[in-house]
Scaffold this active site. Structure first.
Site, short mmCIF file in Angstrom:
data_model
loop_
_atom_site.label_atom_id
_atom_site.label_comp_id
_atom_site.label_asym_id
_atom_site.label_seq_id
_atom_site.Cartn_x
_atom_site.Cartn_y
_atom_site.Cartn_z
N ASP A 196 0.81 -1.23 0.00
CA ASP A 196 0.00 0.00 0.00
C ASP A 196 0.84 1.27 0.00
OD1 ASP A 196 0.87 -0.06 2.65
OD2 ASP A 196 -1.11 0.28 3.53
N GLU A 437 4.91 -10.31 5.06
CA GLU A 437 3.67 -10.88 4.53
C GLU A 437 3.78 -11.46 3.13
OE1 GLU A 437 0.02 -8.78 4.91
OE2 GLU A 437 0.47 -8.09 6.93
N TYR A 492 -5.35 -7.76 11.64
CA TYR A 492 -6.21 -6.56 11.65
C TYR A 492 -7.65 -6.95 12.00
CZ TYR A 492 -2.29 -3.94 9.98
OH TYR A 492 -1.06 -3.32 9.91
N GLU A 528 2.21 -6.24 13.66
CA GLU A 528 1.32 -5.16 13.19
C GLU A 528 -0.07 -5.41 13.74
OE1 GLU A 528 1.01 -4.52 8.93
OE2 GLU A 528 3.18 -4.63 8.67
C1 GCB Z 1 -0.26 -4.87 6.33
C2 GCB Z 1 1.02 -4.48 5.70
C3 GCB Z 1 1.28 -2.99 5.80
C4 GCB Z 1 -0.01 -2.23 5.50
C5 GCB Z 1 -1.05 -2.63 6.53
C6 GCB Z 1 -2.40 -1.91 6.30
O1 GCB Z 1 -0.45 -6.01 6.69
O2 GCB Z 1 2.12 -5.19 6.20
O3 GCB Z 1 2.30 -2.65 4.90
O4 GCB Z 1 0.18 -0.85 5.51
O5 GCB Z 1 -1.27 -4.00 6.45
O6 GCB Z 1 -2.61 -0.86 6.90
O7 GCB Z 1 -3.19 -2.40 5.53
#
Ligand code: GCB
Length: 643
Positions: A196, A437, A492, A528
């Site tokens: 991204d 990832e 997430y 993360e």
């Molecule tokens: C992830 C990625 C990271 C993104 C993040 C997101 O898993 O490792 O580079 O910025 O998600 O915010 O979607």
């Protein structure tokens, strides 16, 4: 259209130059920085190949067409008001005219030209002659130019830099052309990204001209150990250009400037009794303890001097703990980007120090260089200020079978070699991350990562290696994580999965972390987690994108972390330190990933204070625990103010 481009890349890939020690002035070396305002033009021709066809490097760039002023270092994307340039894909051309110092002409010495980072592929000419080529951003490359410089005349330095991402670059991407060409302007194509973050490009770090004597130190490797109260410093020195046997004078000084050990060989062991160890100490009023290894070599007709900072420390991993100096370390961290303001990814001292001060203010003791190696100047700061670093390669967004090809593998191995060679002496670096990832469900990913991890271990057997996993995946479907020493997971929950449903986090995060530990029996880091928050958007009850939702989401994760912390869980790293620039999509407002706890201008969102409170509190408790029982070591300080 990009075939030509690819041909150039393939031809020049083999010309990769080696780069060892950080470029700095010493008693025997001089440095001239070539930063400032350069001439610049993008090759907007359909095939992006006009510059090569017309050999722009053979004459002043201004004679080939219109040029503009471009600051170096910086990304070129956000410097002008030109939409075309912001999103430009293909070759851009830079030029700088300079005079080398007259005194360099008569001295018997070597002169090198070094680019500390240019993204992505670079070809460099000096006075019309090609001197260097390099594949990949974020790592340095150099060329010897001793006999190519004009003394008494201006020298023309030309660099062509291409930011095209293909299935074989790291990070990878693809170029696609529309099926129905009649619906699009002539020459229309799209660069597709598999990450991204915005593909900032250009000359991102300093360009330096530097001298070494004919006899010079080309590399120094330092590895430290601890035995009781004695610090052991093993060193190995590589030398080039000796005309007769070399004499080595090796001296190790402590932070007060007292000589504590000496050596007389190219490699050896120095013992330091009652050694001061290097500890993570972000919030301490004292800097981290560093010794200085001063190396002098002579061969009767020449001599060279170079010194490196040495932090005496060890790193080990057990089934449930990450140990620094034999004591459990807990990562109170963040994922970051080298991204700020109009400079894009260009090195910028004010931002570097502001970020350091913010990390201290927030109680952050560690970060990951997501998703590429950061500037060497940042690594030095981390050594001095006691910040722990997980040092990541450029391998992010590897999603398709093509991305695991042998071409990529060879490049990936080269990236790991360049990274380890550059950063191996930094005590702050406690682990290598070979990738972020990757699509580890692919069978190809298994053999691929075995090679990359094994190779990294041959480059450095003293640090653990990890690869950061998209943790939504069930561990039984992952073919790669087993090769790492530590499981690093990105999840997430309540954001991409079950959006808006904060009540699932405690179930899902807990089940997830435990499942990965059960399967691999290695310490686990949440590398993360987080949610976007629009600064100034407040809602109650908390709704997605509000500052309150970000706080609540993090708080739900904290509950799980506190539950598993005493078991196998060794660190939490919020995504992200600050908002960062992305490609334009209809899902991200203003081409921003807003998961920062700080805005891109480095102002705190409400979540920043929650983090600060938590990190200081855990710091305090664990220091006390450490003092009593040596349980979890986080800071080397006596008292920490609670925010
Ligand atoms: C992830 C990625 C990271 C993104 C993040 C997101 O898993 O490792 O580079 O910025 O998600 O915010 O979607």
């Amino acid at each position: 259209m990009f075939t030509q481009t690819l041909i150039h890349l393939l031809i020049f890939y083999v010309l990769k130059s080696d780069c060892m020690l950080y470029t700095k002035g010493t008693e025997s070396r001089e440095v001239r920085e070539l930063g400032g305002i350069w001439q610049f033009r993008a090759d907007t021709s359909d095939g992006r190949n006009l510059g090569f066809e017309k050999q722009w490097y053979t004459r002043p760039l201004a004679m080939t067409g219109d040029v503009i002023d471009m600051p170096v270092p910086s990304s070129f994307n956000d410097i002008t008001q030109d939409r075309m340039l912001r999103d430009f894909v293909g070759w851009v051309w830079y030029e700088k005219n300079f005079f080398p110092p007259r005194t360099w002409k008569t001295a018997k010495q070597r002169i090198f030209l070094k680019f500390e980072s240019a993204h992505y592929n670079s070809i460099v000419w000096l006075n019309g002659k090609q001197v260097a080529a390099h594949e990949g951003g974020h790592l340095p490359f150099q060329a010897e130019v001793t006999h190519l410089l004009n003394f008494g005349y201006s020298n023309r330095l030309t660099a062509a830099i291409n930011n095209t991402l293909t299935p074989y670059t790291l990070p990878p991407g693809t170029i696609t052309y529309p099926k129905h060409q009649s619906h699009y302007p002539k020459g229309y194509f799209v660069q597709n990204f598999q990450t991204d973050f915005f593909n900032y490009a250009g000359i991102h770090r300093p360009v330096k001209l530097y001298t070494t004597p004919m006899l010079y130190i080309s590399d120094i490797t330092v590895v430290t150990k601890i035995s009781g109260t004695t610090g052991i410093v093993n060193y190995n020195i590589r030398v080039e250009g000796a005309s007769s046997p070399v004499t080595y004078t090796i001296r190790l000084f402590d932070a007060e400037g007292m000589k504590v050990a000496v050596g007389q060989k190219a490699s050896g062991q120095l013992n330091v009794s009652n050694a001061h160890l290097w500890w993570p100490c972000t919030m301490s009023e004292h800097p981290a303890y560093l010794y200085t290894l001063k190396v002098k070599i002579e061969d009767g007709s020449d001599e060279d001097m170079y010194d490196v900072a040495v932090g005496i420390r060890t790193v080990e991993v057990t089934k449930t703990k990450f140990l620094i100096n034999g004591k459990p370390f807990y990562f109170l961290g963040v994922g970051k980007h080298e991204d700020a303001d109009i400079r894009g990814k260009g090195l910028d001292y004010p931002t570097m120090i502001k970020d350091l001060n913010l990390m201290k203010w927030l109680g952050i003791n560690s970060f990951r260089t997501s998703h590429y190696p950061y500037a060497e100047e940042i690594m030095d700061l981390c050594d001095r200020h006691g910040i722990v670093v997980i040092d990541e390669s450029t391998a992010v967004g590897m999603k398709t079978v093509d991305n695991f090809s042998d071409t990529t593998l060879q490049h990936h191995l080269a990236v790991m070699e360049e990274l380890v060679t550059r950063d191996k002496n930094h005590p702050s670096v406690v682990m290598w991350s070979v990738a972020n990832e990757p699509n580890a469900t692919l069978v190809e990913a298994g053999a691929y990562f075995k090679r990359v991890v094994d190779y990294t271990r041959t480059l450095d057997g003293t640090r653990p290696v990890t690869l950061v996993t998209g943790g939504n995946l069930k561990p039984e479907f992952d073919n790669a994580a087993m090769y790492g020493d530590v499981i690093c997971l990105n999840t997430y929950f309540s954001w991409y999965g079950n959006p808006g449903r904060l009540e699932v986090i405690q179930y899902q995060a807990s089940t997830n972390l435990r499942a990965w530990f059960e399967k691999f029996q290695r310490p686990v880091i949440q590398a993360e987690y987080g949610s976007d928050a629009l600064p100034g958007l407040h809602t109650d009850p908390p709704m997605m994108f509000s500052e309150e939702y970000q706080i609540d989401l993090l708080t739900e994760y904290f509950k799980v972390f506190d539950e598993v912390r005493s078991e196998f869980f060794v660190g939490e790293m919020i995504w992200n330190f600050a908002d960062f620039s992305t490609a334009q999509t209809n899902a991200l407002i203003g081409a921003r990933n807003m998961k920062g706890i700080l805005t891109r201008q480095r102002q705190p969102k409400s979540a920043a204070r929650i983090i600060k409170k938590r990190y200081y509190q855990i710091g305090n408790t664990t220091v006390q625990t450490h003092n009593k029982e040596s349980k979890i070591y986080i800071f080397s300080i006596k008292s920490i103010p609670v925010a």
